[in-house]
Design an enzyme around this catalytic site. Structure first.
Site, short mmCIF file in Angstrom:
data_model
loop_
_atom_site.label_atom_id
_atom_site.label_comp_id
_atom_site.label_asym_id
_atom_site.label_seq_id
_atom_site.Cartn_x
_atom_site.Cartn_y
_atom_site.Cartn_z
N ARG A 1 0.53 6.12 8.07
CA ARG A 1 0.65 6.15 6.61
C ARG A 1 0.10 7.43 6.01
NH1 ARG A 1 1.46 1.46 3.80
NH2 ARG A 1 0.37 -0.05 5.08
N ASP B 1 4.33 3.14 6.65
CA ASP B 1 3.60 2.87 7.88
C ASP B 1 4.46 2.18 8.92
OD1 ASP B 1 3.61 0.39 6.27
OD2 ASP B 1 2.44 -0.41 7.95
N LYS C 1 0.82 -1.20 0.00
CA LYS C 1 0.00 0.00 0.00
C LYS C 1 0.86 1.25 0.00
CE LYS C 1 -3.13 -2.26 3.26
NZ LYS C 1 -3.58 -2.20 4.68
N LYS D 1 16.97 4.40 0.75
CA LYS D 1 17.92 4.26 1.86
C LYS D 1 19.11 3.48 1.34
CE LYS D 1 14.41 3.51 5.44
NZ LYS D 1 14.02 2.52 6.44
N PHE E 1 14.03 4.40 10.58
CA PHE E 1 12.69 3.95 10.22
C PHE E 1 11.77 5.16 10.09
CE2 PHE E 1 8.58 1.93 10.46
CZ PHE E 1 8.78 0.81 9.66
N ASP F 1 7.30 3.08 -2.53
CA ASP F 1 7.50 4.19 -1.61
C ASP F 1 8.98 4.32 -1.23
OD1 ASP F 1 7.38 1.78 -0.24
OD2 ASP F 1 6.10 2.51 1.38
N ASP G 1 14.68 -0.23 0.43
CA ASP G 1 15.40 -0.50 1.67
C ASP G 1 16.47 -1.54 1.32
OD1 ASP G 1 15.39 -0.06 4.59
OD2 ASP G 1 14.78 -2.15 4.72
P1 IMP Z 1 13.04 -4.17 0.89
O1 IMP Z 1 12.67 -5.41 0.12
O2 IMP Z 1 13.95 -4.45 2.05
O3 IMP Z 1 13.61 -3.08 0.01
O4 IMP Z 1 11.70 -3.68 1.55
C1 IMP Z 1 11.06 -2.54 1.13
C2 IMP Z 1 9.76 -2.41 1.86
O5 IMP Z 1 9.97 -2.37 3.28
C3 IMP Z 1 9.09 -1.11 1.51
O6 IMP Z 1 8.25 -1.23 0.39
C4 IMP Z 1 8.33 -0.78 2.77
O7 IMP Z 1 7.08 -1.43 2.75
C5 IMP Z 1 9.17 -1.39 3.87
N1 IMP Z 1 10.03 -0.35 4.52
C6 IMP Z 1 11.36 -0.21 4.39
N2 IMP Z 1 11.83 0.82 5.12
C7 IMP Z 1 10.74 1.36 5.72
C8 IMP Z 1 10.57 2.49 6.60
O8 IMP Z 1 11.49 3.23 6.98
N3 IMP Z 1 9.29 2.72 7.02
C9 IMP Z 1 8.23 1.96 6.62
N4 IMP Z 1 8.35 0.91 5.79
C10 IMP Z 1 9.60 0.61 5.35
MG MG Z 2 6.10 -1.21 0.36
#
Ligand code: IMP
Ligand code: MG
Length: 173
Positions: free
Chosen positions: A165, A159, A37, A131, A152, A100, A103
């Site tokens: 959110r 969220d 979302k 990030k 975070f 969004d 990470d």
């Molecule tokens: P990744 O596969 O580790 O890149 O995960 C990315 C997902 O983790 C994003 O789409 C978010 O849903 C969640 N996420 C990563 N960092 C944050 C944060 O700082 N706040 C909230 N959600 C996050």
């Molecule tokens: Mg996400």
């Protein structure tokens, strides 16, 4: 909560992204594929900004997917489960994945592989927030709005357990 980016700064970043994307897809149809979302806000705001730019994409279609990572996020299995698939076929389209925040990068890398297998005319990825210090896998990001510290964050789609959110700004939890 400490504000990382104000609503105004986020608005400017979305406008900047829209100008970049409009130039790259000028005269071409574009499918914006938001990852639910979190990417709801950036997808809608970007679509609106793109639509207001003359000489941008010839047609803008919005669609959404919802995915979840299999098992542990620290595993580099790169497998995702599709909870809600796109309703529009991806084959032959210029697809721009929007999320969004990047990470670890695993979700986006796996989603890119999944969609590439469906034969899009082109496939690119954009994120509003990045990030880079948290990256666990090598993932290509074609458009990046704003860079975040290793913290975070919540707001503008991000969220914490489904809360915060809807904040119009981005804050550190
Ligand atoms: P990744 O596969 O580790 O890149 O995960 C990315 C997902 O983790 C994003 O789409 C978010 O849903 C969640 N996420 C990563 N960092 C944050 C944060 O700082 N706040 C909230 N959600 C996050
Ligand atoms: Mg996400």
């Amino acid at each position: 909560m400490k504000v990382l980016y104000s609503a105004e700064q986020i608005g400017e970043a979305v406008e900047r992204l829209a100008r970049e994307i409009a130039a790259d897809y000028s005269g071409k149809p574009l499918l914006l594929l938001g990852v639910l979302k979190g990417a709801l806000y950036v997808t809608v705001d970007l679509a609106r900004a793109l639509s207001a730019i003359p000489d941008g994409p010839s047609e803008i279609v919005m669609d959404f997917v919802s995915v979840s990572s299999y098992g542990n996020a620290t595993e580099s299995s790169g497998e995702i489960r599709v909870l809600l698939d796109a309703s529009v076929p991806v084959e032959g389209r210029n697809v721009l994945i929007l999320d969004d925040v990047a990470d670890g990068g695993l979700t986006l890398k796996a989603l890119q592989a999944l969609l590439r297998g469906r034969g899009p005319a082109s496939l690119r990825t954009g994120v509003l927030f990045d990030k880079p210090a948290r990256r666990a896998v090598d993932v290509t990001l074609d458009y990046v709005g704003l860079t975040l510290p290793n913290a975070f964050a919540v707001g503008y789609g991000l969220d914490y357990q489904e809360k915060y959110r809807t904040l119009p700004y981005l804050a550190e939890l």
